[in-house]
Design a protein around this motif. Structure first.
Motif, PDB file in Angstrom:
ATOM      1  N   LYS A  37       0.848  -1.330   0.127  1.00 17.56           N
ATOM      2  CA  LYS A  37      -0.060  -0.015   0.123  1.00 17.56           C
ATOM      3  C   LYS A  37       0.822   1.331   0.006  1.00 17.56           C
ATOM      4  CE  LYS A  37      -3.704   2.233   2.500  1.00 17.56           C
ATOM      5  NZ  LYS A  37      -4.601   2.211   3.738  1.00 17.56           N
ATOM      6  N   GLU A  38       1.989   1.224   0.529  1.00 21.50           N
ATOM      7  CA  GLU A  38       2.992   2.353   0.769  1.00 21.50           C
ATOM      8  C   GLU A  38       3.784   2.637  -0.432  1.00 21.50           C
ATOM      9  OE1 GLU A  38       2.756   4.872   2.863  1.00 21.50           O
ATOM     10  OE2 GLU A  38       0.881   3.920   3.676  1.00 21.50           O
ATOM     11  N   ILE A  39       3.866   1.466  -1.239  1.00 19.91           N
ATOM     12  CA  ILE A  39       5.141   1.610  -2.357  1.00 19.91           C
ATOM     13  C   ILE A  39       4.703   2.916  -3.156  1.00 19.91           C
ATOM     14  CG2 ILE A  39       5.701   0.499  -4.475  1.00 19.91           C
ATOM     15  CD1 ILE A  39       5.802  -2.208  -3.156  1.00 19.91           C
ATOM     16  N   PRO A  40       3.678   3.445  -3.742  1.00 23.33           N
ATOM     17  CA  PRO A  40       3.597   4.498  -4.503  1.00 23.33           C
ATOM     18  C   PRO A  40       3.915   5.651  -3.744  1.00 23.33           C
ATOM     19  CG  PRO A  40       1.587   3.200  -4.609  1.00 23.33           C
ATOM     20  CD  PRO A  40       2.287   2.629  -3.637  1.00 23.33           C
ATOM     21  N   GLY A  41       3.904   5.856  -2.442  1.00 26.48           N
ATOM     22  CA  GLY A  41       4.440   7.066  -1.717  1.00 26.48           C
ATOM     23  C   GLY A  41       6.016   6.971  -1.741  1.00 26.48           C
ATOM     24  N   MET A  42       6.536   5.931  -1.345  1.00 27.59           N
ATOM     25  CA  MET A  42       7.877   5.542  -1.250  1.00 27.59           C
ATOM     26  C   MET A  42       8.472   5.954  -2.908  1.00 27.59           C
ATOM     27  SD  MET A  42       8.693   2.389   1.013  1.00 27.59           S
ATOM     28  CE  MET A  42       7.620   1.343   0.266  1.00 27.59           C
ATOM     29  N   VAL A  43       7.973   5.552  -4.046  1.00 24.07           N
ATOM     30  CA  VAL A  43       8.427   5.876  -5.253  1.00 24.07           C
ATOM     31  C   VAL A  43       8.364   7.552  -5.274  1.00 24.07           C
ATOM     32  CG1 VAL A  43       8.193   5.827  -7.662  1.00 24.07           C
ATOM     33  CG2 VAL A  43       7.894   3.718  -6.143  1.00 24.07           C
ATOM     34  N   ARG A  44       7.223   8.098  -4.994  1.00 24.83           N
ATOM     35  CA  ARG A  44       7.234   9.641  -5.108  1.00 24.83           C
ATOM     36  C   ARG A  44       8.133  10.225  -4.158  1.00 24.83           C
ATOM     37  NH1 ARG A  44       2.001   9.598  -4.307  1.00 24.83           N
ATOM     38  NH2 ARG A  44       2.327  10.054  -2.056  1.00 24.83           N
ATOM     39  N   GLU A  45       8.367   9.758  -3.059  1.00 20.59           N
ATOM     40  CA  GLU A  45       9.513  10.442  -2.114  1.00 20.59           C
ATOM     41  C   GLU A  45      10.913  10.177  -2.712  1.00 20.59           C
ATOM     42  OE1 GLU A  45       9.386  12.274   0.406  1.00 20.59           O
ATOM     43  OE2 GLU A  45       7.014  12.328   0.363  1.00 20.59           O
ATOM     44  N   LEU A  46      11.053   9.134  -3.555  1.00 20.80           N
ATOM     45  CA  LEU A  46      12.393   8.754  -4.068  1.00 20.80           C
ATOM     46  C   LEU A  46      12.770   9.800  -5.149  1.00 20.80           C
ATOM     47  CD1 LEU A  46      14.786   6.980  -4.177  1.00 20.80           C
ATOM     48  CD2 LEU A  46      13.742   5.481  -5.504  1.00 20.80           C
ATOM     49  N   LYS A  47      11.541   9.853  -5.883  1.00 22.65           N
ATOM     50  CA  LYS A  47      11.626  11.122  -7.100  1.00 22.65           C
ATOM     51  C   LYS A  47      11.878  12.284  -6.747  1.00 22.65           C
ATOM     52  CE  LYS A  47       8.565   8.492 -10.413  1.00 22.65           C
ATOM     53  NZ  LYS A  47       7.442   8.462 -11.130  1.00 22.65           N
ATOM     54  N   ILE A  48      11.389  12.717  -5.721  1.00 22.45           N
ATOM     55  CA  ILE A  48      11.608  14.030  -4.953  1.00 22.45           C
ATOM     56  C   ILE A  48      13.201  14.320  -4.562  1.00 22.45           C
ATOM     57  CG2 ILE A  48      10.932  15.571  -3.125  1.00 22.45           C
ATOM     58  CD1 ILE A  48       8.086  14.690  -3.589  1.00 22.45           C
ATOM     59  N   TYR A  49      13.673  13.196  -3.965  1.00 21.39           N
ATOM     60  CA  TYR A  49      14.898  13.077  -3.600  1.00 21.39           C
ATOM     61  C   TYR A  49      15.831  13.185  -4.580  1.00 21.39           C
ATOM     62  CZ  TYR A  49      18.888  11.229  -1.044  1.00 21.39           C
ATOM     63  OH  TYR A  49      20.226  11.060  -0.781  1.00 21.39           O
ATOM     64  N   ARG A  50      15.672  12.398  -5.687  1.00 13.67           N
ATOM     65  CA  ARG A  50      16.351  12.605  -6.863  1.00 13.67           C
ATOM     66  C   ARG A  50      16.478  14.056  -7.438  1.00 13.67           C
ATOM     67  NH1 ARG A  50      14.709   7.123  -9.949  1.00 13.67           N
ATOM     68  NH2 ARG A  50      15.716   5.670  -8.541  1.00 13.67           N
ATOM     69  N   MET A  51      15.325  14.589  -7.629  1.00 10.65           N
ATOM     70  CA  MET A  51      15.026  15.887  -8.231  1.00 10.65           C
ATOM     71  C   MET A  51      15.863  16.858  -7.361  1.00 10.65           C
ATOM     72  SD  MET A  51      11.394  16.261  -9.750  1.00 10.65           S
ATOM     73  CE  MET A  51      10.636  16.100  -8.160  1.00 10.65           C
ATOM     74  N   THR A  52      15.915  16.984  -6.160  1.00  8.95           N
ATOM     75  CA  THR A  52      16.466  17.930  -5.100  1.00  8.95           C
ATOM     76  C   THR A  52      18.121  17.472  -5.234  1.00  8.95           C
ATOM     77  OG1 THR A  52      16.315  16.462  -3.490  1.00  8.95           O
ATOM     78  CG2 THR A  52      14.677  18.196  -3.770  1.00  8.95           C
ATOM     79  N   GLY A  53      18.563  16.450  -5.936  1.00  6.12           N
ATOM     80  CA  GLY A  53      20.036  16.297  -6.124  1.00  6.12           C
ATOM     81  C   GLY A  53      20.885  15.073  -5.116  1.00  6.12           C
ATOM     82  N   GLY A  54      20.213  14.681  -4.182  1.00  5.58           N
ATOM     83  CA  GLY A  54      20.423  13.610  -3.212  1.00  5.58           C
ATOM     84  C   GLY A  54      21.419  14.158  -2.453  1.00  5.58           C
TER      85      GLY A  54
END
Length: 62
Positions: A37-54
């Motif tokens: 159930k939480e996988i879509p939220g984790m994927v979204r957070e990972l994309k945000i993390y990558r966009m900000t440069g890590g």
């Protein structure tokens, strides 16, 4: 009236081991459901993390 011996009266319907196995299976199932159930939220957070440069972009984004 029939006399019931100690061996017949003390037999449990479900053993302790069976109860523990059932609890472990239930807990595992609930954990998997929550994770799926939480996988879509984790994927979204990972994309945000990558966009900000890590990790290497701490000085750019306060």
């Amino acid at each position: 009236m029939k006399h019931v011996g100690a061996d017949e009266a003390a037999k449990p319907l479900v053993s302790g081991r069976q109860v523990l196995i059932a609890q472990a299976a239930l807990l595992t199932g609930l954990t998997l459901v929550l994770l799926v159930k939480e996988i879509p939220g984790m994927v979204r957070e990972l994309k945000i993390y990558r966009m900000t440069g890590g990790l290497g972009s701490g000085h750019r984004y306060p």
